[in-house]
Design an enzyme around this catalytic site. Structure first.
Site, mmCIF file in Angstrom:
data_model
loop_
_atom_site.group_PDB
_atom_site.id
_atom_site.type_symbol
_atom_site.label_atom_id
_atom_site.label_comp_id
_atom_site.label_asym_id
_atom_site.label_seq_id
_atom_site.Cartn_x
_atom_site.Cartn_y
_atom_site.Cartn_z
ATOM 1 N N ASP A 1 -9.923 -15.227 -16.271
ATOM 2 C CA ASP A 1 -10.688 -15.828 -14.956
ATOM 3 C C ASP A 1 -11.706 -16.637 -15.721
ATOM 4 O O ASP A 1 -12.343 -16.506 -16.426
ATOM 5 C CB ASP A 1 -11.215 -14.330 -14.306
ATOM 6 C CG ASP A 1 -11.906 -15.168 -13.048
ATOM 7 O OD1 ASP A 1 -11.458 -15.607 -12.107
ATOM 8 O OD2 ASP A 1 -13.240 -14.733 -13.006
ATOM 9 N N ASP B 1 -1.895 -1.278 -3.844
ATOM 10 C CA ASP B 1 -2.268 -0.671 -4.997
ATOM 11 C C ASP B 1 -0.965 -0.641 -6.067
ATOM 12 O O ASP B 1 -0.078 -1.246 -5.848
ATOM 13 C CB ASP B 1 -2.579 1.043 -4.676
ATOM 14 C CG ASP B 1 -1.446 1.663 -3.896
ATOM 15 O OD1 ASP B 1 -0.540 1.344 -4.039
ATOM 16 O OD2 ASP B 1 -1.780 2.238 -2.734
ATOM 17 N N GLU C 1 -7.573 -19.945 -16.645
ATOM 18 C CA GLU C 1 -8.138 -20.710 -15.315
ATOM 19 C C GLU C 1 -9.090 -21.538 -15.821
ATOM 20 O O GLU C 1 -10.460 -21.407 -15.831
ATOM 21 C CB GLU C 1 -8.675 -19.679 -14.263
ATOM 22 C CG GLU C 1 -9.018 -20.356 -13.023
ATOM 23 C CD GLU C 1 -10.251 -19.362 -12.141
ATOM 24 O OE1 GLU C 1 -10.200 -19.555 -10.980
ATOM 25 O OE2 GLU C 1 -10.797 -18.796 -12.709
ATOM 26 N N ASP D 1 0.695 -1.171 0.108
ATOM 27 C CA ASP D 1 0.021 0.091 0.058
ATOM 28 C C ASP D 1 1.051 1.031 -0.139
ATOM 29 O O ASP D 1 1.585 1.506 1.008
ATOM 30 C CB ASP D 1 -1.044 0.083 1.138
ATOM 31 C CG ASP D 1 -1.672 1.314 1.283
ATOM 32 O OD1 ASP D 1 -1.928 1.911 0.377
ATOM 33 O OD2 ASP D 1 -1.987 1.426 2.793
ATOM 34 N N ASP E 1 -4.000 4.078 2.537
ATOM 35 C CA ASP E 1 -5.759 3.692 2.906
ATOM 36 C C ASP E 1 -5.757 2.239 3.485
ATOM 37 O O ASP E 1 -6.813 1.917 3.572
ATOM 38 C CB ASP E 1 -6.493 3.978 1.693
ATOM 39 C CG ASP E 1 -6.203 3.129 0.469
ATOM 40 O OD1 ASP E 1 -5.339 2.231 0.487
ATOM 41 O OD2 ASP E 1 -6.817 3.232 -0.491
#
Length: 516
Positions: free
Chosen positions: A198, A29, A254, A21, A25
């Site tokens: 995915d 990211d 996947e 991070d 927050d």
């Protein structure tokens, strides 16, 4: 002729929310990813795979995508993405990004337009809306628990094989097919080296949406819900796009299925370059089970892949040693050494190089996985493998975020001993073992063939010996020691077995690489 880069690559999965991070927050990211790229280059991987960072309401950790061609402000901006890709390439790392074609977010403009449109409209044709009464149109169940159908205000039902916030696309609609080709080009133009797809065996559902026995609703080859043959034509079109770009762009699917033969259908010269080999991940700690998967895979699937953990499953250290974390870690490292010796590419999951276990004591109020909430807590879900990484320091957030910032999932106190900072430079640590193993693999792979030979000599069925050219790999899944092949040079062994291995003995729950 040299193999393409992905054929023998080691790919490191980054679950972006939990990696690093930079914004403060408590959520990982893209700038955080960029800041840790030198660590990954030093680790010795060849590529990174980023989980979704697109605009999303985060009903399923970003796998509910509201815009496929932008970055969610939670993760940064497109400029942050471009800078991260440039930095990765400068360090010699390829970049794969997740693409989610089976479903969108219910916040996607297309789905909002579909809800506002009438039944039978072109807007609704992009999703799977069906007329029905008070009961769902069929008996299909969501993989996240509960019915796979939600009723729209006008009485029609829409299909969602995952959460209600993830409506399934209708891949028989030409708008859907054309829009995803544009999404591929958008990210390829920005320099990505490939895609992880995915739910790649999803997309199409059987015509008529027939009722399906519960046992046939699991992931399998050519069920009414999964693995429909029409999906292969989609990947033929995607392959044309990938091949139209320079630099050996690729895609890995996947694909959850029940046979190596079906898995191989996705990996053909005009379809995907790779598909995940989940049989290796699902195998128990057993030499017999490992050998079966290795033989089935190498005998059937082109461009094989190997994976032990990811963001959807219990971490393999815990799977291999539920009652004894020490046993689990020894077995995890032995399985890692074995898969790195096999032909094909290896996919690592962030934190496994630190020996992280599954986190089981996450408070119910902190859990975020929709599986936990849709099952009313009867299923724990996947939060336990998604806890943010410990980088440094003696207390949370362990360098994942700035001091005093609370991570989006709580980190356990015992992770202070597992941080990257604590393990760096310690020759007995899991991190340094990974670094040695990956460096050795990189040095050896160019001279190794794409097949293996099983070796006799293991005096028990609980051990496996195989040769890949001049490299011998031995793994002992049994309860007692086994004698190693004589006249062998030890290249690397799992801790704490190395001293025994140098005397010609492989202890239980251990693996070694030898050179004859």
């Amino acid at each position: 002729m040299n193999n393409p880069w992905w054929r023998d690559a080691v790919v490191y999965e980054i679950y972006v929310r939990s990696f690093a991070d930079a914004s403060g927050d408590g959520v990982g990211d893209l700038a955080g990813v960029r800041s840790r790229l030198p660590y990954l280059a030093e680790l010795g991987v060849d590529a990174i795979w980023l989980t979704p960072f697109y605009p999303s309401p985060m009903a399923d950790g970003g796998y509910d995508v509201a815009d496929y061609r932008d970055v969610d402000p939670l993760f940064g901006t497109l400029a942050d993405f471009d800078a991260m890709v440039a930095e990765a390439h400068a360090l010699g790392l390829r970049v794969l990004v997740d693409i989610v074609p089976n479903h969108s977010s219910s916040a996607h403009p297309w789905f909002q337009a579909a809800l506002a449109a009438e039944p039978g409209s072109p807007e609704r044709a992009r999703y799977i809306f069906v007329d029905g009464g008070e009961l769902p149109p069929n008996n299909w169940q969501s993989t996240f628990s509960g019915p796979a159908w939600t009723r729209a205000p006008d009485g029609q039902w829409y299909l969602h094989l995952f959460a209600p916030e993830q409506p399934d696309f209708n891949w028989r609609d030409p708008d859907v097919q054309a829009d995803f080709l544009e999404t591929l080009r958008f990210w390829l133009d920005r320099g990505v080296d490939g895609f992880r797809i995915d739910v790649a065996m999803g997309l199409f559902k059987a015509e008529g949406l027939p009722d399906t026995p519960p046992e046939d609703q699991a992931f399998r080859a050519e069920s009414p819900i999964w693995g429909r043959p029409e999906v292969h034509e989609v990947y033929r079109e995607w392959r044309k796009v990938l091949d139209s770009y320079p630099g050996e762009r690729m895609a890995v699917g996947e694909v959850w299925t029940d046979s190596a033969e079906d898995l191989a259908r996705y990996v053909r010269p005009d379809e995907l370059q790779q598909s995940f080999n989940f049989a290796w991940l699902q195998a128990p700690w057993s030499a017999t089970a490992f050998r079966t998967v290795i033989e089935d895979t190498l005998g059937t699937v082109p461009s094989p892949t190997w994976v032990l953990s990811n963001h959807d499953v219990v971490r393999h250290r815990t799977r291999y040693g539920e009652a004894d974390p020490g046993t689990g870690l020894r077995r995890a490292n032995a399985a890692l050494l074995t898969m790195l010796a096999l032909p094909g590419s290896a996919y690592l999951y962030q934190g496994e190089e630190l020996g992280l276990p599954e986190v089981k004591d996450i408070p119910p109020e902190a859990r975020q996985d929709p599986i936990f909430h849709r099952s009313r807590g009867t299923l724990t879900g996947r939060d336990g493998c998604r806890v943010p990484l410990p980088w440094s320091g003696a207390e949370p957030p362990y360098g994942f975020a700035a001091p005093g910032v609370r991570p989006w999932l709580p980190q356990p106190a015992e992770w202070a001993e597992l941080s990257a900072e604590r393990q760096t430079g310690d020759p007995g640590s899991t991190l340094e073992f990974y670094r040695r193993a990956l460096a050795l693999r990189r040095a050896l792979v160019p001279s190794l063939p794409d097949d293996i030979t099983w070796l006799d000599g293991a005096d028990t069925e609980d051990a496996l010996f195989f040769a890949r050219g001049g490299l011998i790999c031995a793994i002992n899944c049994g309860l007692g020691p086994v004698r190693l092949p004589p006249h062998s040079e030890v290249l690397i062994a799992t801790a704490p077995a190395e001293a025994d291995v140098r005397t010609g003995v492989l202890p239980p729950d251990a693996a070694a690489w030898l050179r004859a």
